[in-house]
Write a protein that holds these residues in place. Structure first.
Motif, PDB file in Angstrom:
ATOM      1  N   GLY A 112       1.033  -1.176  -0.428  1.00 42.02           N
ATOM      2  CA  GLY A 112       0.257  -0.062   0.056  1.00 42.02           C
ATOM      3  C   GLY A 112       1.390   0.985  -0.098  1.00 42.02           C
ATOM      4  N   HIS A 113       0.518   1.711   1.168  1.00 45.33           N
ATOM      5  CA  HIS A 113       1.334   3.411   1.125  1.00 45.33           C
ATOM      6  C   HIS A 113       0.832   4.033   2.062  1.00 45.33           C
ATOM      7  N   VAL A 114       0.458   4.224   3.307  1.00 40.02           N
ATOM      8  CA  VAL A 114       1.089   5.265   4.019  1.00 40.02           C
ATOM      9  C   VAL A 114       1.940   4.472   5.173  1.00 40.02           C
TER      10      VAL A 114
ATOM     11  N   MET B 146       6.191  -4.014  -0.376  1.00 41.29           N
ATOM     12  CA  MET B 146       5.452  -4.249  -2.467  1.00 41.29           C
ATOM     13  C   MET B 146       5.489  -3.611  -2.382  1.00 41.29           C
ATOM     14  N   CYS B 147       5.395  -2.527  -3.563  1.00 42.97           N
ATOM     15  CA  CYS B 147       4.554  -1.540  -4.272  1.00 42.97           C
ATOM     16  C   CYS B 147       5.412   0.045  -3.360  1.00 42.97           C
ATOM     17  N   CYS B 148       4.622   1.095  -2.710  1.00 41.46           N
ATOM     18  CA  CYS B 148       5.024   1.734  -2.621  1.00 41.46           C
ATOM     19  C   CYS B 148       5.856   1.912  -1.125  1.00 41.46           C
ATOM     20  N   THR B 149       4.845   1.364   0.098  1.00 46.50           N
ATOM     21  CA  THR B 149       4.412   0.842   1.574  1.00 46.50           C
ATOM     22  C   THR B 149       6.283  -0.070   1.477  1.00 46.50           C
TER      23      THR B 149
ATOM     24  N   ASN C 130       7.148  -5.222  -6.893  1.00 45.84           N
ATOM     25  CA  ASN C 130       5.653  -4.156  -7.129  1.00 45.84           C
ATOM     26  C   ASN C 130       4.894  -4.798  -7.926  1.00 45.84           C
ATOM     27  N   PHE C 131       3.416  -3.254  -7.933  1.00 43.68           N
ATOM     28  CA  PHE C 131       2.589  -3.294  -8.910  1.00 43.68           C
ATOM     29  C   PHE C 131       2.485  -4.736  -9.380  1.00 43.68           C
ATOM     30  N   LEU C 132       2.908  -4.990 -10.728  1.00 43.71           N
ATOM     31  CA  LEU C 132       2.629  -5.912 -11.288  1.00 43.71           C
ATOM     32  C   LEU C 132       2.932  -7.597 -10.884  1.00 43.71           C
TER      33      LEU C 132
ATOM     34  N   GLN D  20      -4.212   2.668  -2.170  1.00 39.04           N
ATOM     35  CA  GLN D  20      -4.372   2.469  -3.854  1.00 39.04           C
ATOM     36  C   GLN D  20      -3.207   1.168  -4.060  1.00 39.04           C
ATOM     37  N   CYS D  21      -2.615   1.005  -5.144  1.00 36.45           N
ATOM     38  CA  CYS D  21      -2.412   0.050  -6.149  1.00 36.45           C
ATOM     39  C   CYS D  21      -2.619  -1.005  -5.038  1.00 36.45           C
ATOM     40  N   VAL D  22      -3.177  -1.262  -4.800  1.00 35.94           N
ATOM     41  CA  VAL D  22      -3.587  -2.821  -4.564  1.00 35.94           C
ATOM     42  C   VAL D  22      -4.718  -3.549  -5.185  1.00 35.94           C
TER      43      VAL D  22
ATOM     44  N   LEU E 177      10.605   7.313 -13.308  1.00 41.60           N
ATOM     45  CA  LEU E 177      10.287   6.193 -12.459  1.00 41.60           C
ATOM     46  C   LEU E 177       8.683   6.425 -12.683  1.00 41.60           C
ATOM     47  N   GLY E 178       7.612   5.476 -11.646  1.00 40.56           N
ATOM     48  CA  GLY E 178       6.253   5.058 -11.647  1.00 40.56           C
ATOM     49  C   GLY E 178       5.886   3.847 -11.623  1.00 40.56           C
ATOM     50  N   CYS E 179       4.628   3.144 -12.367  1.00 40.80           N
ATOM     51  CA  CYS E 179       4.656   2.093 -12.119  1.00 40.80           C
ATOM     52  C   CYS E 179       4.228   1.128 -13.033  1.00 40.80           C
ATOM     53  N   ASN E 180       4.228  -0.021 -13.540  1.00 42.04           N
ATOM     54  CA  ASN E 180       3.776  -0.982 -14.011  1.00 42.04           C
ATOM     55  C   ASN E 180       2.378  -0.875 -14.746  1.00 42.04           C
ATOM     56  N   ASN E 181       2.641  -1.907 -15.791  1.00 45.35           N
ATOM     57  CA  ASN E 181       1.648  -1.146 -16.880  1.00 45.35           C
ATOM     58  C   ASN E 181       1.086  -2.533 -17.435  1.00 45.35           C
TER      59      ASN E 181
ATOM     60  N   GLY F 216      12.509   6.119  -7.687  1.00 41.85           N
ATOM     61  CA  GLY F 216      11.198   5.690  -7.080  1.00 41.85           C
ATOM     62  C   GLY F 216      10.120   4.758  -7.698  1.00 41.85           C
ATOM     63  N   GLY F 217       8.971   4.714  -6.176  1.00 42.24           N
ATOM     64  CA  GLY F 217       8.269   4.233  -7.145  1.00 42.24           C
ATOM     65  C   GLY F 217       8.013   2.554  -7.314  1.00 42.24           C
ATOM     66  N   CYS F 218       7.463   1.930  -8.084  1.00 40.65           N
ATOM     67  CA  CYS F 218       7.712   0.355  -8.494  1.00 40.65           C
ATOM     68  C   CYS F 218       8.399   0.271  -9.437  1.00 40.65           C
ATOM     69  N   ALA F 219       8.925   1.721 -10.283  1.00 33.32           N
ATOM     70  CA  ALA F 219      10.084   1.156 -11.359  1.00 33.32           C
ATOM     71  C   ALA F 219      11.347   1.320 -10.447  1.00 33.32           C
TER      72      ALA F 219
ATOM     73  N   SER G 258       9.511   6.239  -1.884  1.00 33.04           N
ATOM     74  CA  SER G 258       7.994   5.831  -2.851  1.00 33.04           C
ATOM     75  C   SER G 258       7.285   7.040  -4.106  1.00 33.04           C
ATOM     76  N   CYS G 259       6.448   7.515  -4.270  1.00 30.67           N
ATOM     77  CA  CYS G 259       6.063   8.139  -5.304  1.00 30.67           C
ATOM     78  C   CYS G 259       5.343   9.228  -4.275  1.00 30.67           C
ATOM     79  N   VAL G 260       5.262   9.462  -3.291  1.00 27.26           N
ATOM     80  CA  VAL G 260       5.853  10.223  -2.436  1.00 27.26           C
ATOM     81  C   VAL G 260       6.509  10.921  -2.505  1.00 27.26           C
TER      82      VAL G 260
ATOM     83  N   ALA H 173       1.004   4.005 -15.466  1.00 34.26           N
ATOM     84  CA  ALA H 173      -0.886   3.345 -15.277  1.00 34.26           C
ATOM     85  C   ALA H 173      -1.602   4.244 -13.753  1.00 34.26           C
ATOM     86  N   HIS H 174      -1.041   4.661 -13.081  1.00 37.29           N
ATOM     87  CA  HIS H 174      -2.219   5.289 -12.113  1.00 37.29           C
ATOM     88  C   HIS H 174      -3.108   6.500 -12.585  1.00 37.29           C
ATOM     89  N   GLU H 175      -3.758   6.863 -12.304  1.00 36.58           N
ATOM     90  CA  GLU H 175      -3.825   8.765 -11.926  1.00 36.58           C
ATOM     91  C   GLU H 175      -3.345   9.271 -11.284  1.00 36.58           C
ATOM     92  N   LYS H 176      -2.373   8.788 -10.830  1.00 35.55           N
ATOM     93  CA  LYS H 176      -1.293   9.826  -9.531  1.00 35.55           C
ATOM     94  C   LYS H 176      -0.315   9.878 -10.578  1.00 35.55           C
ATOM     95  N   SER H 177       0.247   8.924 -10.963  1.00 37.55           N
ATOM     96  CA  SER H 177       2.110   9.427 -12.042  1.00 37.55           C
ATOM     97  C   SER H 177       1.576  10.343 -13.254  1.00 37.55           C
TER      98      SER H 177
HETATM   99 NI1  NFS Z   1       3.203   5.136  -7.605  1.00 35.76          NI
HETATM  100 FE1  NFS Z   1       3.112   3.115  -5.558  1.00 35.76          FE
HETATM  101 FE2  NFS Z   1       3.515   1.434  -7.940  1.00 35.76          FE
HETATM  102 FE3  NFS Z   1       1.555   3.556  -9.608  1.00 35.76          FE
HETATM  103 FE4  NFS Z   1       1.276   2.230  -7.275  1.00 35.76          FE
HETATM  104  S1  NFS Z   1       2.781   1.858  -6.238  1.00 35.76           S
HETATM  105  S2  NFS Z   1       2.005   5.872  -5.994  1.00 35.76           S
HETATM  106  S3  NFS Z   1       0.910   4.918  -9.121  1.00 35.76           S
HETATM  107  S4  NFS Z   1       1.537   0.963  -9.465  1.00 35.76           S
HETATM  108  S5  NFS Z   1       4.265   3.313  -8.668  1.00 35.76           S
END
Ligand code: NFS
Ligand code: SF4
Length: 635
Positions: A258-260, A291-294, A309-311, A330-332, A445-449, A475-478, A526-528, A561-565
């Motif tokens: 997760g993230h927080v 896993m992922c950003c957490t 990471n995500f995938l 997020q991203c779960v 940076l960023g996600c998987n897709n 950072g992030g999933c990258a 993380s992405c934050v 992938a995510h709106e955040k990216s």
């Molecule tokens: Ni970033 Fe983290 Fe990964 Fe993409 Fe999702 S985990 S905040 S949004 S998928 S990098």
């Protein structure tokens, strides 16, 4: 689908084979079931913002307008703006939660401490909050108050923005009309602006999307990252391991996802304290993997290994060795419940806005963080007793990976190369860039897709940039992708960095007493923590006496992938950075919107988007961009 076509990661490939044998449906099966995906949606030319719709535009003729009369560019811009607001909302909400925690920590009503009073002072100083004579808790309360005020109305813009962005940028944004007032007003306004019969002007909406990028960056990323550093500590270089092989057959395996980080930090703490109970249950101990950003959060500060990471999230459970996976927001993937039900794995959701049918919901409260974390770890120990050994197969694949490269850490490391310690700590890095030993800096940076073979774009682009002596931040999933390939450890410097980059990294590693070369890909978190990229570019620009837009730098979210990216991408563009993305964020059906994002923005703010799904072509263009920036500077 052939398992080799799913991922470049051999551990994931192996688990994809196991998924077939175990008859478990994965993300790739669902991806195939979705083919062909809707062409209207992909081009961004469908609208359901009112009940007269859904309307869709024919990109080759009629209808050219929705029932209300909006054009293709209008629909595309409106969708893009809402998408960007979605990203900004997630980060602003995450940051808001961290501020609530900071405030409660200052009050002493939650079981957290201020781990980094020096960071607290530094943040207070940059905000102009007086520090003298205040206790740590009093200062924390004052900083939390300023943060809460950033969410309140009645001001030109957020203090976190003016305290962190270069003045030159703030002026550019004010001039362009994209300076946000406060996150709640701006996100609310976007929901209004994009409802039926309000904004039909694509230019206005693209600019508002850039504003969403600034909301995301300064009321989300920077704020969240600062507060998390204050409460949990500013990361320092740390050595750990990556990939599915970090799971331990002999231990209770708990994955935090997760993230927080408020929950995951407590889980890490209690896993250590409850080792004895795990041993009584027959295990050799408790293994926490991220896993992922957490995962990035606990890796950066605690050296917890990365599972993926995500995938990779479903494939971790498919090892049959994960006793418990605990998630927040997020991203779960909602499919985790289905995958977990095929094994003994316990899936636990903890956040009131992140529930999954089939998972056990265990609300996590700040006030009862210790009790909640204990309960979750004990659930993991219980689940371990039910592990079915005949279903366990952990890929024997793991890789050394370093993390912890906060801006503070990067400055400390490169500052060691200064013979005169009173010099700017980034001077050696600026000198290396000026002399051409380092060609430039790029953030990958960023996600998987699922549109891309898992991790293929990220790893190839980074590999190419390193060959060209470009220092890579990630950072992030990258970060998980590049960690798995071995680019984030000293051996990676030897193997992947171009010769002149390698020499600088070796010298810096030695001067800083790391006992080895600095890795060529620096894990910022993380992405934050992408705010650290902005902060480093800001400090580099200041050290070089240049504007960010003139630096030989670039950003890339190859598998976004995510709106955040997208919200983060908008910020990178607004910062003046050339920003590569692996696919168009559903804007292809709006010719004018596409032109604005990929060209016009450069005149306005100095940065722009560049879309390219082929990693080698993308790398060629990023390298050419960085070299062109060098030539323009006469270096
Ligand atoms: Ni970033 Fe983290 Fe990964 Fe993409 Fe999702 S985990 S905040 S949004 S998928 S990098
Ligand atoms: Fe159609 Fe306009 Fe309604 Fe969208 S807002 S669904 S384009 S009528």
């Amino acid at each position: 689908m052939n398992t080799e076509d799913m991922s470049v990661n051999p551990a994931v490939q192996q688990m994809a084979e196991k998924a077939k044998r175990d008859d478990v449906e994965t993300v790739w099966d669902r991806y195939e079931q979705q083919q062909p995906q809707c062409g209207f949606g992909e081009l961004g030319i469908c609208c359901r913002n009112c009940l007269q719709g859904p309307c869709r535009i024919n990109p080759f003729g009629e209808p050219s307008h929705g029932i209300c009369g909006i054009s293709a560019d209008g629909i595309v811009a409106r969708n893009f703006l809402r998408f960007s607001a979605g990203g900004a909302a997630t980060h602003a909400d995450h940051a808001f939660e961290t501020v609530e925690m900071l405030s409660k920590t200052a009050e002493g009503s939650v079981p957290y401490e201020i781990a980094d009073p020096a960071k607290l002072k530094a943040v207070a100083a940059k905000l102009g909050v007086p520090t003298r004579g205040k206790s740590v808790k009093r200062l924390a309360a004052d900083v939390a108050k300023v943060a809460f005020e950033d969410f309140a109305p009645g001001k030109e813009t957020m203090r976190w923005l003016t305290a962190n962005a270069p003045e030159e940028r703030v002026n550019v944004w004010r001039e362009a009309g994209i300076l946000p007032k406060d996150p709640d007003l701006e996100i609310r306004r976007v929901m209004h602006q994009t409802s039926m019969g309000v904004d039909a002007d694509y230019t206005n909406m693209v600019l508002a999307a850039m504003k969403m990028g600034l909301v995301d960056a300064y009321s989300g990323l920077q704020l969240g990252c600062d507060v998390q550093d204050i409460v949990f500590g500013t990361p320092k270089p740390v050595k750990t391991q990556a990939n599915l092989g970090v799971l331990d057959e002999d231990k209770v395996n708990i994955i935090v996802h997760g993230h927080v980080p408020f929950l995951s930090e407590k889980i890490v703490e209690w896993a250590r304290k409850l080792e004895g109970e795990a041993k009584k249950a027959g295990a050799k101990g408790i293994k926490i993997a991220g896993m992922c950003c957490t995962g990035n959060e606990v890796l950066m500060r605690k050296g917890i290994p990365s599972a993926g990471n995500f995938l990779a999230q479903e494939f971790a459970i498919i090892t049959g060795a994960v006793d418990l996976m605990v998630v927040d927001v997020q991203c779960v993937m909602p499919s985790l419940a289905q995958v977990a039900s095929c094994y003994h794995t316990k899936l636990v959701t903890t956040h009131e806005i992140g529930k999954i049918p089939g998972a056990e919901h265990m609300p996590f409260n700040a006030e009862t963080a210790d009790e909640d974390a204990q309960r979750i770890v004990r659930m993991g120990i219980e689940a371990y007793k039910k592990r079915n050994l005949s279903r366990v197969e952990i890929p024997d694949i793991r890789q050394e990976m370093w993390g912890g490269f906060s801006v503070e850490a990067i400055e400390e490391i490169f500052g060691c190369l200064n013979s005169d310690k009173s010099e700017n700590p980034l001077k050696p890095l600026v000198d290396a860039i000026t002399s051409g030993q380092i060609t430039g800096v790029a953030a990958v940076l960023g996600c998987n897709n699922t549109r891309f073979k898992h991790d293929s774009m990220i790893t190839r682009i980074a590999e190419r940039l390193l060959q060209e002596n470009i220092l890579v931040l990630t950072g992030g999933c990258a970060a998980h992708s590049l960690g798995n390939t071995g680019m984030m450890c000293p051996e990676g410097t030897e193997k992947y960095a171009g010769e002149s980059l390698r020499k600088v990294l070796e010298a810096a590693g030695q001067a800083a007493g790391l006992g080895a070369a600095v890795p060529p890909v620096l894990h910022i978190g993380s992405c934050v923590d992408n705010s650290r990229v902005g902060a480093l570019l800001t400090n580099l620009a200041a050290a070089a006496n240049l504007d960010i837009k003139d630096l030989p730098v670039a950003a890339s979210a190859p598998e976004l992938a995510h709106e955040k990216s997208v919200a983060i991408g908008n910020w990178c563009v607004a910062l003046g950075v050339f920003t590569h993305i692996g696919m168009a964020p559903f804007v292809g059906g709006g010719r004018e919107v596409t032109r604005m994002l990929t060209s016009e923005m450069e005149k306005l703010v100095g940065g722009k988007y560049y879309v390219e799904p082929d990693p080698d072509k993308a790398a060629d263009t990023i390298i050419a961009h960085i070299k062109a920036k060098r030539s323009a500077l006469g270096i």
